[in-house]
Write a protein that holds these residues in place. Structure first.
Motif, PDB file in Angstrom:
ATOM      1  N   ALA A  28      11.340   2.247  -5.989  1.00  0.00           N
ATOM      2  CA  ALA A  28      10.376   3.386  -5.963  1.00  0.00           C
ATOM      3  C   ALA A  28       9.346   3.389  -4.907  1.00  0.00           C
ATOM      4  O   ALA A  28       8.804   2.641  -4.251  1.00  0.00           O
ATOM      5  N   LYS A  29       8.927   4.842  -4.426  1.00  0.00           N
ATOM      6  CA  LYS A  29       8.050   5.078  -3.311  1.00  0.00           C
ATOM      7  C   LYS A  29       7.260   6.037  -3.406  1.00  0.00           C
ATOM      8  O   LYS A  29       7.453   7.070  -4.123  1.00  0.00           O
ATOM      9  N   GLY A  30       6.153   6.429  -2.655  1.00  0.00           N
ATOM     10  CA  GLY A  30       5.306   7.449  -2.751  1.00  0.00           C
ATOM     11  C   GLY A  30       4.235   7.140  -1.726  1.00  0.00           C
ATOM     12  O   GLY A  30       4.273   6.454  -0.757  1.00  0.00           O
ATOM     13  N   THR A  31       3.049   8.155  -1.797  1.00  0.00           N
ATOM     14  CA  THR A  31       1.868   8.188  -0.859  1.00  0.00           C
ATOM     15  C   THR A  31       0.721   8.131  -1.726  1.00  0.00           C
ATOM     16  O   THR A  31       0.843   8.703  -2.853  1.00  0.00           O
ATOM     17  N   VAL A  32      -0.388   7.736  -1.105  1.00  0.00           N
ATOM     18  CA  VAL A  32      -1.527   7.735  -1.775  1.00  0.00           C
ATOM     19  C   VAL A  32      -2.525   8.396  -0.388  1.00  0.00           C
ATOM     20  O   VAL A  32      -2.286   7.850   0.693  1.00  0.00           O
ATOM     21  N   GLU A  42       1.414   4.495   2.460  1.00  0.00           N
ATOM     22  CA  GLU A  42       2.611   4.379   1.750  1.00  0.00           C
ATOM     23  C   GLU A  42       2.266   3.722   0.460  1.00  0.00           C
ATOM     24  O   GLU A  42       1.492   2.691   0.480  1.00  0.00           O
ATOM     25  N   LEU A  43       2.858   3.826  -0.635  1.00  0.00           N
ATOM     26  CA  LEU A  43       3.120   3.353  -1.804  1.00  0.00           C
ATOM     27  C   LEU A  43       4.527   2.671  -1.973  1.00  0.00           C
ATOM     28  O   LEU A  43       5.351   3.432  -1.901  1.00  0.00           O
ATOM     29  N   ARG A  44       4.347   1.406  -2.534  1.00  0.00           N
ATOM     30  CA  ARG A  44       5.886   0.712  -2.676  1.00  0.00           C
ATOM     31  C   ARG A  44       6.016   0.398  -4.099  1.00  0.00           C
ATOM     32  O   ARG A  44       5.041  -0.039  -4.686  1.00  0.00           O
ATOM     33  N   MET A  69       1.370  -2.729   8.808  1.00  0.00           N
ATOM     34  CA  MET A  69       2.618  -3.359   9.106  1.00  0.00           C
ATOM     35  C   MET A  69       3.674  -2.512  10.064  1.00  0.00           C
ATOM     36  O   MET A  69       4.070  -1.368   9.571  1.00  0.00           O
ATOM     37  N   GLN A  70       4.176  -3.048  11.078  1.00  0.00           N
ATOM     38  CA  GLN A  70       4.814  -2.245  12.139  1.00  0.00           C
ATOM     39  C   GLN A  70       4.341  -0.990  12.283  1.00  0.00           C
ATOM     40  O   GLN A  70       4.911   0.159  12.112  1.00  0.00           O
ATOM     41  N   GLY A  71       2.882  -0.863  12.473  1.00  0.00           N
ATOM     42  CA  GLY A  71       2.500   0.382  12.583  1.00  0.00           C
ATOM     43  C   GLY A  71       2.294   1.473  11.480  1.00  0.00           C
ATOM     44  O   GLY A  71       1.733   2.432  11.691  1.00  0.00           O
ATOM     45  N   ARG A  72       2.699   1.061  10.253  1.00  0.00           N
ATOM     46  CA  ARG A  72       2.608   1.917   9.277  1.00  0.00           C
ATOM     47  C   ARG A  72       1.395   1.503   8.339  1.00  0.00           C
ATOM     48  O   ARG A  72       1.169   0.247   8.137  1.00  0.00           O
ATOM     49  N   LYS A  73       0.529   2.376   7.775  1.00  0.00           N
ATOM     50  CA  LYS A  73      -0.138   2.107   6.695  1.00  0.00           C
ATOM     51  C   LYS A  73       0.176   1.773   5.347  1.00  0.00           C
ATOM     52  O   LYS A  73       1.059   3.015   4.900  1.00  0.00           O
ATOM     53  N   ILE A  74      -0.166   0.713   4.565  1.00  0.00           N
ATOM     54  CA  ILE A  74       0.627   0.534   3.352  1.00  0.00           C
ATOM     55  C   ILE A  74      -0.487   0.249   2.498  1.00  0.00           C
ATOM     56  O   ILE A  74      -1.339  -0.674   2.806  1.00  0.00           O
ATOM     57  N   ALA A  75      -0.567   0.882   1.101  1.00  0.00           N
ATOM     58  CA  ALA A  75      -1.475   0.548   0.199  1.00  0.00           C
ATOM     59  C   ALA A  75      -0.845  -0.661  -0.535  1.00  0.00           C
ATOM     60  O   ALA A  75       0.235  -0.249  -1.148  1.00  0.00           O
ATOM     61  N   GLY A  76      -1.819  -1.678  -0.947  1.00  0.00           N
ATOM     62  CA  GLY A  76      -1.280  -2.794  -1.629  1.00  0.00           C
ATOM     63  C   GLY A  76      -2.349  -3.183  -2.530  1.00  0.00           C
ATOM     64  O   GLY A  76      -3.533  -2.843  -2.276  1.00  0.00           O
ATOM     65  N   ASP A  77      -2.178  -4.473  -3.393  1.00  0.00           N
ATOM     66  CA  ASP A  77      -2.996  -4.656  -4.454  1.00  0.00           C
ATOM     67  C   ASP A  77      -3.822  -3.433  -5.124  1.00  0.00           C
ATOM     68  O   ASP A  77      -4.848  -3.378  -5.261  1.00  0.00           O
ATOM     69  N   ILE A  78      -2.970  -2.910  -5.880  1.00  0.00           N
ATOM     70  CA  ILE A  78      -3.159  -1.643  -6.562  1.00  0.00           C
ATOM     71  C   ILE A  78      -3.741  -1.899  -7.854  1.00  0.00           C
ATOM     72  O   ILE A  78      -3.174  -2.646  -8.620  1.00  0.00           O
ATOM     73  N   ARG A  79      -4.965  -1.041  -7.758  1.00  0.00           N
ATOM     74  CA  ARG A  79      -5.481  -1.286  -9.283  1.00  0.00           C
ATOM     75  C   ARG A  79      -5.879   0.175  -9.964  1.00  0.00           C
ATOM     76  O   ARG A  79      -6.428   0.993  -9.099  1.00  0.00           O
ATOM     77  N   PRO A  80      -5.436   0.516 -11.143  1.00  0.00           N
ATOM     78  CA  PRO A  80      -5.933   1.728 -11.601  1.00  0.00           C
ATOM     79  C   PRO A  80      -7.477   1.986 -11.777  1.00  0.00           C
ATOM     80  O   PRO A  80      -8.147   0.977 -12.016  1.00  0.00           O
ATOM     81  N   GLU A  81      -8.008   3.074 -11.519  1.00  0.00           N
ATOM     82  CA  GLU A  81      -9.453   3.361 -11.376  1.00  0.00           C
ATOM     83  C   GLU A  81      -9.827   4.292 -12.851  1.00  0.00           C
ATOM     84  O   GLU A  81      -8.885   5.293 -13.001  1.00  0.00           O
ATOM     85  N   VAL A  82     -10.511   3.887 -13.632  1.00  0.00           N
ATOM     86  CA  VAL A  82     -10.858   4.707 -14.846  1.00  0.00           C
ATOM     87  C   VAL A  82     -12.001   5.528 -14.523  1.00  0.00           C
ATOM     88  O   VAL A  82     -13.157   5.100 -14.032  1.00  0.00           O
TER      89      VAL A  82
END
Length: 87
Positions: A28-32, A42-44, A69-82
């Motif tokens: 699955a993939k997306g963007t934030v 990017e969201l992975r 990573m290789q010039g791409r911005k990737i969002a990681g360590d995702i946590r929902p915000e309430v």
């Protein structure tokens, strides 16, 4: 892979499931969009696996770290915000 030092918040702008089901898989993939500067990251799916309670993801507020990573911005360590209205 390089990591920025501070944690960011933002909203899931797009998200596409790998298969037409309600399970998040590694493909699955997306963007934030980051709130602090409007940057699109990017969201992975593999970083969101096990978070089915966030579906539908589009519009969800999350916090994350940004990795380059290789010039791409990737969002990681995702946590929902309430938000206050969710509590």
């Amino acid at each position: 892979m390089e990591q920025e030092l501070s944690r960011h918040t933002g909203f899931v702008e797009t998200f596409e499931l790998e298969y037409p089901c309600l399970t998040i898989t590694a493909g699955a993939k997306g963007t934030v969009r980051a709130s602090f500067n409007g940057a699109l990251c990017e969201l992975r799916g593999r970083d969101l696996m096990g978070m089915e309670y966030l579906l539908p993801l589009v519009g969800s507020r999350i916090s994350f770290n940004i990795y380059t990573m290789q010039g791409r911005k990737i969002a990681g360590d995702i946590r929902p915000e309430v938000s206050v209205s969710d509590a």
